[in-house]
Structures are given as structure tokens and as C-alpha cells.
Design a protein around this motif. Structure first.
Motif, PDB file in Angstrom:
ATOM      1  N   ASP A 288       1.004  -1.176   0.020  1.00  0.00           N
ATOM      2  CA  ASP A 288      -0.023  -0.007  -0.032  1.00  0.00           C
ATOM      3  C   ASP A 288       0.911   1.231   0.037  1.00  0.00           C
ATOM      4  N   ILE A 289       1.833   1.266   0.822  1.00  0.00           N
ATOM      5  CA  ILE A 289       2.868   2.578   0.943  1.00  0.00           C
ATOM      6  C   ILE A 289       3.576   2.544  -0.355  1.00  0.00           C
ATOM      7  N   LYS A 290       3.977   1.481  -0.903  1.00  0.00           N
ATOM      8  CA  LYS A 290       4.716   1.844  -2.190  1.00  0.00           C
ATOM      9  C   LYS A 290       3.677   2.289  -3.397  1.00  0.00           C
ATOM     10  N   GLU A 291       2.673   1.993  -3.374  1.00  0.00           N
ATOM     11  CA  GLU A 291       1.752   2.520  -4.240  1.00  0.00           C
ATOM     12  C   GLU A 291       1.277   3.968  -3.989  1.00  0.00           C
ATOM     13  N   LEU A 292       1.212   4.237  -2.608  1.00  0.00           N
ATOM     14  CA  LEU A 292       0.863   5.782  -2.306  1.00  0.00           C
ATOM     15  C   LEU A 292       2.356   6.615  -2.743  1.00  0.00           C
ATOM     16  N   LEU A 293       3.320   5.916  -2.674  1.00  0.00           N
ATOM     17  CA  LEU A 293       4.385   6.931  -3.091  1.00  0.00           C
ATOM     18  C   LEU A 293       4.444   6.817  -4.447  1.00  0.00           C
TER      19      LEU A 293
ATOM     20  N   HIS B  90      -8.184  -2.617  -5.093  1.00  0.00           N
ATOM     21  CA  HIS B  90      -8.275  -2.895  -3.385  1.00  0.00           C
ATOM     22  C   HIS B  90      -7.527  -1.759  -2.847  1.00  0.00           C
ATOM     23  N   ILE B  91      -5.987  -1.913  -3.237  1.00  0.00           N
ATOM     24  CA  ILE B  91      -5.188  -0.770  -2.522  1.00  0.00           C
ATOM     25  C   ILE B  91      -5.659   0.464  -2.758  1.00  0.00           C
ATOM     26  N   TYR B  92      -6.024   0.840  -3.936  1.00  0.00           N
ATOM     27  CA  TYR B  92      -6.574   2.258  -4.124  1.00  0.00           C
ATOM     28  C   TYR B  92      -7.736   2.692  -3.178  1.00  0.00           C
ATOM     29  N   LYS B  93      -8.697   1.660  -3.107  1.00  0.00           N
ATOM     30  CA  LYS B  93      -9.766   1.895  -2.289  1.00  0.00           C
ATOM     31  C   LYS B  93      -9.308   2.036  -1.047  1.00  0.00           C
ATOM     32  N   LYS B  94      -8.198   1.259  -0.419  1.00  0.00           N
ATOM     33  CA  LYS B  94      -7.831   1.466   0.718  1.00  0.00           C
ATOM     34  C   LYS B  94      -7.197   2.860   1.015  1.00  0.00           C
ATOM     35  N   LEU B  95      -6.384   3.378   0.185  1.00  0.00           N
ATOM     36  CA  LEU B  95      -5.716   4.427   0.423  1.00  0.00           C
ATOM     37  C   LEU B  95      -6.823   5.791   0.401  1.00  0.00           C
ATOM     38  N   GLU B  96      -7.523   5.426  -0.144  1.00  0.00           N
ATOM     39  CA  GLU B  96      -8.663   6.388  -0.474  1.00  0.00           C
ATOM     40  C   GLU B  96      -9.685   6.421   0.974  1.00  0.00           C
ATOM     41  N   LYS B  97      -9.960   5.163   1.614  1.00  0.00           N
ATOM     42  CA  LYS B  97     -10.715   5.070   2.759  1.00  0.00           C
ATOM     43  C   LYS B  97      -9.879   5.931   3.893  1.00  0.00           C
ATOM     44  N   TYR B  98      -8.450   6.000   3.875  1.00  0.00           N
ATOM     45  CA  TYR B  98      -7.733   6.645   4.751  1.00  0.00           C
ATOM     46  C   TYR B  98      -7.407   8.147   4.400  1.00  0.00           C
ATOM     47  N   ASP B  99      -8.248   8.512   3.522  1.00  0.00           N
ATOM     48  CA  ASP B  99      -8.084   9.977   3.100  1.00  0.00           C
ATOM     49  C   ASP B  99      -6.662  10.229   2.456  1.00  0.00           C
ATOM     50  N   LEU B 100      -5.925   9.395   2.169  1.00  0.00           N
ATOM     51  CA  LEU B 100      -4.677   9.617   1.636  1.00  0.00           C
ATOM     52  C   LEU B 100      -4.434  10.052  -0.099  1.00  0.00           C
TER      53      LEU B 100
END
Length: 224
Positions: free
Chosen positions: A141-146, A174-184
Motif C-alpha cells: 500500500d505504501i509503495k503504491e501511495l509513493l 483494492h489498494i486504491y480503495k484502501k488509500l482512499e478510505k484513509y483519506d490519503l
């Protein structure tokens, strides 16, 4: 492993900066050595203890090249700032390190504590919020965010409908949805999605939110 940890503390933190006592070593020993058990009773506890000790060793390795920099910051702090860092921030950090299952995330936790020291962050709720989010994210998740943060927009992007989404694309969504869920991140909605259809999500549809920018700065020290 217990002996290795204690030797690493001695080698790295007993003496720092002109032969003076190491403030960083004192902060770390107070919160990390307490988790090194003198003996093991059960196989399960042995597994947990070995994992804990492995995380502590990784943490000390992460701090090794930052000792002088952090030491200087600690020495320049006001008394109340240092007390907060020693008695609140470092114990919070230790709790998350001990509970963290992915060793690769230790560097992000240590980056966080360095951010706290560097920017004199004394807001406990803010610190807990960042560490809570970091705890809930996996390395992938972190790698995708970066990657999203470093992404340059592309034109003519094609979005695939749900009937054509493969397993890899489903995981990424799923990862994008998770990052969106945490308002990132913020994800642009397609007309079809409003109507209930499902499409792939790519970096071209995402951008880092205000909270996401601050979170990334906290765990990466990107503005150094």
C-alpha cells in the motif's frame, strides 16, 4: 539475540558526539530493552520474542546512520519538548515497532520519530493518527501511495470494465480503495461508476490529498 541487541546498544549509543552520554541511546533503551525477555516459556512466546528482537535490531540499524543528527536535535530541545519526546513519542514508536509484522516498514516508523524530533511535534493525537494509519497500511500500500505521489499524468488513459478486470488489477483497485478510505488519495469518479459499474483504477485517476501529503512527509522526510 538478547546479547546481540545489548551489544548493538553499547556499540552505537553508549558514546555519541564528543564523548558525551547519548540522549538518543537513553530514549531508545528505556522503551526497547524492556521488550527483550530474559527467558522463553512456550513455543508461541518464543516466536513472538524472536520477531520482537528482530524488529528491535532493524530499528537500531535504521537509527545507526542518524545518531549524530538526531542527537543534535535532542540536545537543542527545550526541556518540555525533550520530556515529551522521551516519555511519549518514543514509547508510542516502540509500541508500533513491537506490533509491526513487516520488517520493511520499520524505516517508515523511524522516519516518523525523526520527523517528530526534527519538527518538534508535540501533538500526541497527531502522532497517533499518523502511526495508526501507518500501522494499517501494508508495504504494498505504501509503495503504491509513493508511486502515486511521484506519478506524472498521462493522456489517453483507457479504463477497463469489471468484466475484464484480472486478479492483479483487482488487487490494485483494492489498494486504491484502501488509500482512499484513509483519506490519503482522491480518486476521480467515472460516469459509469456513478451508475454502479466497476472499472480499473490507475494512477491517472488518483491524486494525493492534503492529509496524504502531510502523511508522506512524516514517514519519508521527503522535504529534507
Amino acid at each position: 539475540m538478547n546479547k546481540e541487541i545489548k551489544e548493538k546498544f553499547k556499540d552505537n549509543f553508549d558514546i555519541a558526539l564528543n564523548g558525551g552520554a547519548s540522549l538518543l541511546g537513553d530514549c531508545l533503551s528505556n522503551v526497547l530493552l524492556a521488550h527483550v525477555a530474559p527467558g522463553i516459556v512456550t513455543t508461541y512466546l518464543s516466536y513472538k520474542q524472536k520477531r520482537t528482537e528482530k524488529m528491535i535490531m532493524s530499528t537500531l540499524d535504521e537509527f545507526k546512520d542518524r545518531i549524530n543528527k538526531i542527537e543534535e536535535q535532542l540536545k537543542n530541545m527545550e526541556g518540555n519538548e525533550f520530556d515529551f519526546v522521551k516519555n511519549t513519542a518514543f514509547p508510542i514508536m516502540a509500541d508500533f515497532i513491537i506490533d509491526e509484522p513487516q520488517e520493511e516498514k520499520i524505516k517508515f516508523i523511524v522516519n516518523g520519530i525523526e520527523s517528530i524530533v526534527t519538527y518538534r511535534i508535540t501533538d500526541e493525537d497527531l502522532i497517533l493518527t499518523y502511526f495508526d494509519v501507518l500501522h494499517d497500511l501494508r508495504v504494498i500500500d505504501i509503495k503504491e501511495l509513493l508511486d502515486i505521489n511521484n506519478f506524472k499524468s498521462e493522456s489517453n488513459q483507457v479504463y477497463v470494465s469489471s468484466s475484464q478486470i484480472n486478479e492483479s488489477e483487482a488487487v490494485r483497485k483494492h489498494i486504491y480503495k484502501k488509500l482512499e478510505k484513509y483519506d490519503l488519495i482522491l480518486v476521480t469518479r467515472l460516469i459509469g461508476e456513478v451508475e454502479g459499474d466497476e472499472f480499473t483504477i490507475s494512477k491517472n485517476r488518483a491524486k494525493i490529498s492534503s492529509f496524504g501529503k502531510n502523511f508522506i512527509r512524516f514517514i519519508t522526510k521527503l522535504d529534507d
